[in-house]
Design a protein around this motif. Structure first.
Motif, mmCIF file in Angstrom:
data_model
loop_
_atom_site.group_PDB
_atom_site.id
_atom_site.type_symbol
_atom_site.label_atom_id
_atom_site.label_comp_id
_atom_site.label_asym_id
_atom_site.label_seq_id
_atom_site.Cartn_x
_atom_site.Cartn_y
_atom_site.Cartn_z
ATOM 1 N N LEU A 1 9.169 6.792 8.643
ATOM 2 C CA LEU A 1 8.484 7.200 7.406
ATOM 3 C C LEU A 1 7.129 7.835 7.700
ATOM 4 C CD1 LEU A 1 9.021 4.077 5.127
ATOM 5 C CD2 LEU A 1 10.290 6.210 5.093
ATOM 6 N N ALA B 1 1.459 0.330 6.704
ATOM 7 C CA ALA B 1 1.355 -0.361 5.408
ATOM 8 C C ALA B 1 2.483 -1.373 5.237
ATOM 9 C CB ALA B 1 1.387 0.659 4.276
ATOM 10 N N LEU B 2 3.629 -1.131 5.900
ATOM 11 C CA LEU B 2 4.751 -2.061 5.773
ATOM 12 C C LEU B 2 4.722 -3.151 6.847
ATOM 13 C CD1 LEU B 2 7.556 0.421 4.735
ATOM 14 C CD2 LEU B 2 6.842 -1.579 3.446
ATOM 15 N N VAL C 1 0.838 -1.202 0.000
ATOM 16 C CA VAL C 1 0.000 0.000 0.000
ATOM 17 C C VAL C 1 0.873 1.253 0.000
ATOM 18 C CG1 VAL C 1 -1.824 1.238 1.228
ATOM 19 C CG2 VAL C 1 -1.728 -1.256 1.358
ATOM 20 N N LEU D 1 13.424 -0.272 2.041
ATOM 21 C CA LEU D 1 12.512 -0.437 3.187
ATOM 22 C C LEU D 1 11.275 -1.254 2.807
ATOM 23 C CD1 LEU D 1 12.654 3.091 4.863
ATOM 24 C CD2 LEU D 1 13.685 0.975 5.651
ATOM 25 N N GLY D 2 10.993 -1.338 1.515
ATOM 26 C CA GLY D 2 9.888 -2.167 1.047
ATOM 27 C C GLY D 2 10.106 -3.641 1.353
ATOM 28 N N TYR E 1 15.609 4.019 0.570
ATOM 29 C CA TYR E 1 14.165 4.148 0.777
ATOM 30 C C TYR E 1 13.414 2.959 0.163
ATOM 31 C CZ TYR E 1 9.435 5.794 0.205
ATOM 32 O OH TYR E 1 8.069 5.865 0.217
ATOM 33 N N GLN F 1 8.034 -4.679 -2.310
ATOM 34 C CA GLN F 1 7.396 -5.617 -1.385
ATOM 35 C C GLN F 1 7.043 -6.933 -2.064
ATOM 36 O OE1 GLN F 1 4.950 -2.130 0.554
ATOM 37 N NE2 GLN F 1 4.231 -4.012 1.476
ATOM 38 N N ASP G 1 13.463 2.383 11.482
ATOM 39 C CA ASP G 1 13.626 2.843 10.087
ATOM 40 C C ASP G 1 12.261 3.067 9.451
ATOM 41 O OD1 ASP G 1 16.374 2.633 10.134
ATOM 42 O OD2 ASP G 1 16.403 0.589 9.340
ATOM 43 N N VAL G 2 11.364 2.115 9.679
ATOM 44 C CA VAL G 2 10.049 2.167 9.044
ATOM 45 C C VAL G 2 9.151 3.196 9.738
ATOM 46 C CG1 VAL G 2 8.017 0.800 8.448
ATOM 47 C CG2 VAL G 2 10.283 -0.198 8.215
ATOM 48 N N ARG H 1 9.022 1.605 -3.902
ATOM 49 C CA ARG H 1 9.077 0.958 -2.587
ATOM 50 C C ARG H 1 7.959 -0.074 -2.446
ATOM 51 N NH1 ARG H 1 6.499 3.839 1.833
ATOM 52 N NH2 ARG H 1 4.954 2.253 1.364
#
Lengths: 263, 329
Positions: B220, B227-228, A81, A100-101, A97, A156, B216-217, A152
């Motif tokens: 954001l 969402a992650l 998402v 991070l996905g 960045y 995933q 880290d996440v 990103r």
């Protein structure tokens, strides 16, 4: 596949729910677009999907499993998402960045391996950000940043992709290339769910459209089903005409001027 | 690339160790670095061994641990709360600890342990209070980082008011003791304090390093983090509590030492380290270096007197911080 069934969401003690019995599904291999005026509940739908808003009633299913039965990481492995709002607190490179996905696919101690690097690189190539992989996120233009966010999400490697207003800040060429990218992702078997204000682009690219108004589904089906002037005029409270674009054959909407007699 | 990084780490650690040896050798009785190393091993003149082992080493090690703890705590909080101005002391930790310590002074507690325990209890209460305030103020009980930050600031301001009221009519001795403690110091440290704090730094810091990828996440934003696949509320609360625990332990051991938690993460970021695992580890090393250096300055500028350590770190920190602000603009 993402399936919303009779979803009711209410903010605090609000009298009117933000989403009121919304049901539809975003199937594999298709682009499903959710559209509607400001405040119609489009972003609330996304917030419910990422568990930032709890359901008062109804359910959300991902690949047949209820969202409640999945861990947050498991759902992030299935659905990628990109929410509307995002502002990293500290700048980093695009490559960092995008990496991070991979968070939902790595344990806390696990270091990113070759698979993760490859996934990041592939995602950057697909979203067209590979050429500025080493630039810092705070130096990107609005359009570049938007594409980095999509990269990103692609990193995933989920089977479904959900985007909230992805064309904000994009110029014509980037807007078109984004929709073409979404089209090819859907063709490769992904379920693409898109929240967008861009009715004409949505009508051209989406396989099905869900029209929301005051938190309710007031129209759904193929673009031809939903792009009906009387329906859209009622929902947007604005005079408009819908014609068939002679060049591409898709329904095309033109809002009229209210005060001018000459359109 | 990897070799380059390894060199950075090696250089940072070497700098810290060299500084520690110099710091142990510096004082009313100067001891050459070679003698210091020999005395650490137990060799050489008995008096030198006693000075090195019983007086200076615990002090230097405590300074290093305080710096490491504050640096890690600051690094984790800035990422989690998404605010470069976040630091452990902004979250009410310092205010709460100071209230605890001042109450201990007012009750004529003299032992180092009693004041430390009171300070730690004060810090813990302030943190829990800030979390409860944030929860009450936040929409639907969500831990919004801005609300959390604001709650911390409010609790801190309240604590300061309590301290001023408590000290307004207190005897001169109590005021002096409380004031000295509030300015921070690692003087007269015991090995016991070093042992206790090292336990906190190892466990608390280790846990922060373990959860660093979540930070880290979280950095954001709430929605992208969710969402992650991060449980935003649980994760924020966990990191907040761990950071507060670390900061509370350092405050209990050495009083208030400002600016370290604020500036050290910025120094590490300026070196190009952006992921929180190396950032927190780097903040530990740089924080330790900064506080050992500040303590060295504090006790050598005006011998035999000492400057308050918290004041020296602030004097070193303010110009750096202003430069950072200018660069950020």
């Amino acid at each position: 596949m993402i399936k919303f069934s009779d979803v009711v969401v209410r903010y605090g003690a609000a009298l009117v729910p933000a989403l009121d019995g919304v049901s539809f599904e975003a199937a594999e291999g298709r682009i499903t677009a959710v559209t509607g005026p400001n405040g119609s509940g489009k972003s609330t739908l996304i917030r419910a999907l990422i568990r930032r808003q709890s359901l008062e009633r109804g359910s959300i299913q991902i690949d047949g499993d209820s969202l409640d039965s999945l861990t947050p990481q498991e759902s992030a492995r299935r659905v990628a998402v990109t929410p509307q709002r995002e502002e990293p607190a500290f700048p980093m490179t695009v490559k960092e960045y995008v990496a991070l996905g991979r968070f939902p696919r790595l344990g806390l101690w696990q270091s990113p391996g070759q698979t993760d690097e490859r996934a990041g690189l592939d995602a950057m190539k697909k979203a067209g950000v590979a050429e500025f992989a080493d630039r810092r996120t705070d130096t990107l233009s609005g359009g570049e940043w938007q594409r980095a966010r999509i990269a990103r999400a692609l990193a995933q490697e989920a089977r479904a992709l959900v985007l909230d207003e992805p064309t904000t800040f994009l110029d014509l060429a980037h807007e078109m290339s984004l929709f073409e990218l979404l089209h090819s992702l859907a063709e490769s078997g992904m379920a693409v769910l898109l929240v967008s204000h861009q009715l004409n682009l949505v009508a051209r690219f989406a396989d099905s459209i869900v029209l929301l108004h005051h938190g309710r589904v007031v129209g759904s089906g193929t673009p031809a089903d939903v792009m009906q002037a009387p329906l859209l005029e009622r929902v947007y409270e604005w005079p408009l005409v819908v014609s068939r674009d002679p060049a591409i054959g898709a329904p095309s909407l033109v809002p009229l001027r209210r005060l001018s007699p000459r359109l | 690339m990897i070799e380059h990084r390894t060199w950075h780490w090696a250089a940072m650690l070497l700098l810290l160790m060299t500084l520690c040896v110099i710091a142990v050798g510096t004082g009313a009785i100067a001891i050459a670095p070679r003698e210091v190393l020999r005395a650490i091993g137990g060799g050489g003149d008995a008096a030198v061994v006693s000075i090195v082992r019983n007086l200076r080493m615990p002090r230097i090690l405590l300074a290093a641990l305080v710096g490491a703890g504050l640096g890690m705590s600051g690094g984790a909080l800035q990422g989690t709360l998404r605010n470069g101005l976040a630091e452990p002391y902004l979250l009410g930790v310092s205010g709460g600890a100071a209230v605890g310590a001042v109450i201990a002074f007012a009750l004529h507690a003299v032992s180092e342990g009693a004041i430390g325990i009171a300070a730690f209890a004060g810090a813990a209460s302030a943190v829990v209070l800030a979390l409860l305030v944030a929860r009450a103020a936040g929409a639907g009980g969500r831990g919004d980082p801005r609300t959390l930050l604001m709650a911390g600031v409010v609790i801190g301001a309240f604590a300061n008011a309590v301290i001023m009221i408590a000290l307004a009519n207190a005897p001169a001795n109590t005021v002096r003791g409380a004031l000295w403690w509030m300015m921070g110091s690692v003087a007269d440290t015991s090995w016991r304090s070093v042992g206790t704090l090292s336990l906190y730094v190892l466990i608390g810091g280790g846990a922060l390093v373990y959860w660093a990828r979540e930070i880290d996440v979280l950095a954001l934003g709430d929605e992208p983090a969710a969402a992650l696949g991060v449980n935003v509320e649980a994760s924020t609360r966990r990191i907040y509590l761990l950071s507060a625990l670390l900061a509370g332990a350092t405050v209990a051991a050495a009083g208030l030492i400002g600016f370290v938690g604020l500036i050290v993460p910025h120094i590490v970021r300026a070196a190009g380290i952006r992921q929180h695992r190396p950032l927190i580890a780097g903040a530990a090393v740089i924080g330790a270096t900064l506080v050992v250096a500040a303590d060295l300055v504090a006790r050598t500028v005006r011998p035999p007197g000492e400057l308050p350590l918290g004041a020296v770190t602030a004097v070193l920190g303010v110009p750096f911080f202003l430069a950072q602000l200018r660069r950020a603009r």
